[in-house]
Design a protein around this motif. Structure first.
Motif, PDB file in Angstrom:
ATOM      1  N   ALA A 151       0.821  -1.219   0.000  1.00 19.03           N
ATOM      2  CA  ALA A 151       0.000   0.000   0.000  1.00 19.03           C
ATOM      3  C   ALA A 151       0.849   1.261   0.000  1.00 19.03           C
ATOM      4  O   ALA A 151       0.314   2.366  -0.008  1.00 19.03           O
ATOM      5  N   CYS A 152       2.176   1.072  -0.012  1.00 19.68           N
ATOM      6  CA  CYS A 152       3.091   2.217   0.097  1.00 19.68           C
ATOM      7  C   CYS A 152       4.033   2.376  -1.096  1.00 19.68           C
ATOM      8  O   CYS A 152       4.615   3.455  -1.267  1.00 19.68           O
ATOM      9  N   ILE A 153       4.238   1.355  -1.923  1.00 16.62           N
ATOM     10  CA  ILE A 153       5.430   1.336  -2.784  1.00 16.62           C
ATOM     11  C   ILE A 153       5.189   1.444  -4.288  1.00 16.62           C
ATOM     12  O   ILE A 153       6.146   1.647  -5.044  1.00 16.62           O
ATOM     13  N   TRP A 154       3.935   1.331  -4.745  1.00 16.46           N
ATOM     14  CA  TRP A 154       3.716   1.325  -6.195  1.00 16.46           C
ATOM     15  C   TRP A 154       3.448   2.739  -6.704  1.00 16.46           C
ATOM     16  O   TRP A 154       2.504   3.395  -6.282  1.00 16.46           O
ATOM     17  N   HIS A 155       4.311   3.181  -7.646  1.00 17.62           N
ATOM     18  CA  HIS A 155       4.234   4.551  -8.142  1.00 17.62           C
ATOM     19  C   HIS A 155       4.319   4.571  -9.666  1.00 17.62           C
ATOM     20  O   HIS A 155       4.843   3.647 -10.295  1.00 17.62           O
ATOM     21  N   TRP A 166       2.050   6.443  -0.095  1.00 17.37           N
ATOM     22  CA  TRP A 166       0.895   5.639  -0.503  1.00 17.37           C
ATOM     23  C   TRP A 166       1.079   5.171  -1.945  1.00 17.37           C
ATOM     24  O   TRP A 166       1.611   5.905  -2.777  1.00 17.37           O
ATOM     25  N   SER A 167       0.626   3.959  -2.236  1.00 19.36           N
ATOM     26  CA  SER A 167       0.676   3.452  -3.609  1.00 19.36           C
ATOM     27  C   SER A 167      -0.330   4.191  -4.479  1.00 19.36           C
ATOM     28  O   SER A 167      -1.390   4.627  -4.022  1.00 19.36           O
ATOM     29  N   ASP A 168       0.019   4.319  -5.761  1.00 17.16           N
ATOM     30  CA  ASP A 168      -0.835   4.966  -6.747  1.00 17.16           C
ATOM     31  C   ASP A 168      -1.904   3.962  -7.197  1.00 17.16           C
ATOM     32  O   ASP A 168      -1.581   2.923  -7.775  1.00 17.16           O
TER      33      ASP A 168
END
Length: 334
Positions: free
Chosen positions: A151-155, A172-174
């Motif tokens: 929930a934090c790493i996808w950009h 936050w993840s995109d």
């Protein structure tokens, strides 16, 4: 969505967390039959809590009996069936409990895809229902919500220049990236956590979320196959970016209990949780062997060409757990 993110100087708070009253010692763990749920119950019992395990169906109660879990846990554990998307059912399960640990475990009925878009929608509904039930249940004062590092790493790669190289609990993840890449597990965890924060704010419920990396431990591939398969979708990109992180199940369970205890006067917001980041080729090969997959799925065709673009930081959790506690071993997070 708005997170209650308050950075507090622990020295200003002062002193150890106050001892809990006897009525504070009963808590409920949802999905308590899951790989992580069982570990959380174990950690709670070691700290002297009484635990009510909430499971989805009667078959899970029978599974617990077959696993002889009740015998190992002793008199400190009881179990109830509860529908995670039904507020009334959850209120009945939570009644009398001072805290709720929502470990967010869902299984894909097909047993193949690991996690589907439909399950992401279900996760959001369960999140909303659990927080609403917590708010409606007079005895419940606080909730620990298990999210995910995903929930934090996808950009979006097109916006990398605006993304900090150090990723922590503030990131936050995109959602659009998760949808475009069909990262349903990441999407589900992101949306479910945001929903939890939204409802917690609306209902004035004290909430903390924990975002662990891939949960590993004894026989984790067999005992936790759905979450493992789902988490690893996009594993090559995570490895390339330096974001393929893992956490031992006992340590993440310990973190849940420590944060819960600290919620009385200093823990707040989000905490990312990991104890290992797989960055080198030999680590990736060893990890792939554990997973019984070909290493190229992680490394790609040119493993020497991988360079980490990001650094994961869990300083917030490390600071909180660095103080000694009577009921569990020190959780070392890097």
């Amino acid at each position: 969505m708005e997170e209650e993110e308050e950075e507090v100087d622990e020295e200003r708070r002062g002193g150890e967390d106050e001892e809990e009253e006897e009525e504070d010692r009963l808590v409920c763990v949802t999905s308590g039959i899951s790989y992580l749920g069982i570990a959380v119950v174990d950690s709670l019992l070691k700290c002297g809590y009484s635990v009510r395990v909430a499971v989805d169906k009667d078959e899970d109660l029978e599974k617990m009996r077959e696993m002889e879990i009740f015998g190992e846990w002793g008199n400190g554990v009881s179990a109830v069936t509860s529908n995670l998307t039904d507020v009334k059912s959850l209120c009945e399960a939570f009644n009398g409990c001072r805290g709720v640990f929502h470990t967010s475990a869902f299984a894909d009925p097909s047993g193949v895809s690991g996690y589907t878009k439909c399950m992401a929608d279900l996760e959001v509904k369960a999140s909303e229902s659990v927080l609403e039930a917590c708010a409606r249940t007079e005895s419940v004062k606080k909730c620990i919500f298990t999210s995910s590092l995903l929930a934090c790493i996808w950009h979006n790669n097109n916006t990398l220049s605006s993304i900090p190289t150090v990723l922590d609990h503030k990131c936050w993840s995109d959602e659009s990236v998760c949808r475009d890449k069909k990262l349903w597990f990441a999407l589900g965890k992101t949306l479910a956590e945001k929903a939890a924060w939204r409802v917690a704010k609306e209902c004035d419920m004290k909430l903390v979320t924990i975002c662990p990396g891939l949960v590993t431990g004894p026989d984790f591939c067999r005992r936790n196959p759905t979450a493992t398969i789902a988490y690893l979708k996009g594993v090559r990109e995570m490895y390339t970016d330096g974001l393929l992180a893992t956490i031992d199940v006992a340590r993440v369970a310990d973190a849940h209990v420590r944060v819960y205890k600290a919620m009385k006067n200093r823990a707040s917001g989000r905490y990312i949780c990991f104890d290992n980041v797989i960055k080198r080729e030999e680590q990736a090969v060893e990890f792939a062997t554990q997973l019984e997959m070909h290493a190229n799925r992680i490394l790609g065709d040119d493993p020497t060409g991988s360079t980490s673009r990001f650094i994961l930081c869990n300083k917030k959790l490390s600071k909180l757990v660095s103080r000694p506690t009577r009921c569990s071993s020190f959780l070392r997070c890097n």
